[in-house]
Design a protein around this motif. Structure first.
Motif, PDB file in Angstrom:
ATOM      1  N   GLU A 156       0.827  -1.192   0.000  1.00 24.16           N
ATOM      2  CA  GLU A 156       0.000   0.000   0.000  1.00 24.16           C
ATOM      3  C   GLU A 156       0.871   1.256   0.000  1.00 24.16           C
ATOM      4  O   GLU A 156       1.832   1.361   0.748  1.00 24.16           O
ATOM      5  CB  GLU A 156      -0.926   0.011   1.216  1.00 24.16           C
ATOM      6  N   VAL A 157       0.515   2.198  -0.834  1.00 25.89           N
ATOM      7  CA  VAL A 157       1.247   3.450  -0.923  1.00 25.89           C
ATOM      8  C   VAL A 157       0.598   4.474   0.004  1.00 25.89           C
ATOM      9  O   VAL A 157      -0.625   4.656  -0.055  1.00 25.89           O
ATOM     10  CB  VAL A 157       1.238   3.983  -2.369  1.00 25.89           C
ATOM     11  N   PRO A 158       1.366   5.124   0.867  1.00 24.71           N
ATOM     12  CA  PRO A 158       0.793   6.160   1.715  1.00 24.71           C
ATOM     13  C   PRO A 158       0.162   7.250   0.870  1.00 24.71           C
ATOM     14  O   PRO A 158       0.637   7.531  -0.238  1.00 24.71           O
ATOM     15  CB  PRO A 158       1.994   6.701   2.499  1.00 24.71           C
ATOM     16  N   PRO A 159      -0.900   7.893   1.321  1.00 20.22           N
ATOM     17  CA  PRO A 159      -1.522   8.960   0.545  1.00 20.22           C
ATOM     18  C   PRO A 159      -0.536  10.080   0.283  1.00 20.22           C
ATOM     19  O   PRO A 159       0.213  10.477   1.179  1.00 20.22           O
ATOM     20  CB  PRO A 159      -2.695   9.412   1.420  1.00 20.22           C
ATOM     21  N   SER A 160      -0.524  10.596  -0.948  1.00 17.75           N
ATOM     22  CA  SER A 160       0.416  11.655  -1.305  1.00 17.75           C
ATOM     23  C   SER A 160      -0.025  12.960  -0.671  1.00 17.75           C
ATOM     24  O   SER A 160      -1.212  13.292  -0.713  1.00 17.75           O
ATOM     25  CB  SER A 160       0.479  11.823  -2.821  1.00 17.75           C
TER      26      SER A 160
END
Lengths: 89, 200
Positions: free
Chosen positions: A63-67
């Protein structure tokens, strides 16, 4: 071209990384080489990796942290000057 | 080149010139077994060689000494180039706001950071060194956002050939993690290109 990645991830689950186009790749402890044929997941550098003998054996998406939003407005000249002078500290 | 090998070293023949007193034509009479390489322009500095040296160095020599001098200068320059290093690499930011460290394989003297499709802080896409205070802080990169001014401070370790970037800002201002990461050129998911020049 050579790609290397830090084995340990940071607090967000991302790995420091380098893709070297020209020049010698630095030898860094705690880093592994990404095989040339390995396709990077879309979430790179937020990945889970397995390393064998200094080579990344597998790399899976995570999962990519929110930008964070880009800065919307620039400070005024007075705000900049205050920050430089420590006004308000 | 070959030395002349004479049977009678130094022997010459003198022939008087008709009508002129005390004037002679001379010719070698040393009976060489090996003629040897003649000492002339063609053997010392042919036109083609002089032109080639001129093309390489920018100055066409007219004497062998000038040719050697020009070549020596060119070799010195090549030595400098040999000792010069360059590297180009990219990285994808992770969003971390802790001190970032980049390890090089040589001592970087000039480093360019270029952010892909975006701006680093104050609407600038390329940053190079800022020699404002080279005695304590080699160079800095400034950014601003709505929180206030902040900058990235560089430090270099020759032992490890590591260039570190640390966040630096006013203690009174509540910088976000994103701002700190941006100052450190480590915005999450953004690609940064780096070109560095240095010496071995």
């Amino acid at each position: 071209m050579k790609r290397i990645i830090k084995i340990e991830s940071n607090e967000f689950g991302g790995h420091d990384n380098m893709t070297i186009y020209t020049g010698d790749a630095p030898e860094i402890d705690g880093w592994a080489e990404i095989p040339e044929e390995m396709i990077l997941p879309f979430s790179f550098p937020f990945v889970d990796i397995e390393v064998e003998d200094g080579i990344v054996a597998s790399m899976t998406q995570r999962e990519v942290p929110p930008s964070p939003p880009e800065p919307e407005e620039q400070p005024t000249t007075d705000e900049i000057l205050d920050a430089l002078l420590g006004v308000g500290e | 080149m070959q030395d002349r090998v004479s049977t009678y070293p130094g022997r010459i023949t003198l022939t008087p010139v008709t009508g002129e007193s005390n004037t002679y034509d001379w010719a070698r009479a040393d009976d060489p077994t090996v003629d040897g390489t003649p000492l002339n322009k063609a053997t010392f500095l042919p036109d083609a060689v002089a032109s080639a040296i001129g093309a390489l160095t920018g100055t066409t020599p007219s004497l062998p000494s000038e040719a050697l001098d020009a070549l020596t200068t060119a070799l010195d320059t090549m030595g400098l180039l040999y000792n010069s290093k360059i590297t180009a690499f990219s990285y994808v930011g992770t969003g971390s706001s802790s001190t970032r460290t980049t390890t090089f394989s040589f001592h970087p003297r000039i480093v360019f950071y270029i952010k892909e499709n975006g701006y680093i802080g104050q609407n600038r896409q390329i940053y190079t060194s800022n020699s404002e205070n080279t005695s304590t802080v080699p160079w800095q990169i400034w950014i601003y956002d709505s929180t206030g001014g902040a900058f990235c401070t560089f430090s270099y370790s020759e032992a490890n050939k590591q260039l570190s970037r640390s966040f630096n800002g006013s203690a009174a201002l509540p910088y976000s993690t994103a701002t700190k990461a941006e100052a450190l050129m480590n915005t999450s998911g953004k690609t940064y290109y780096v070109v560095a020049f240095g010496v071995k």
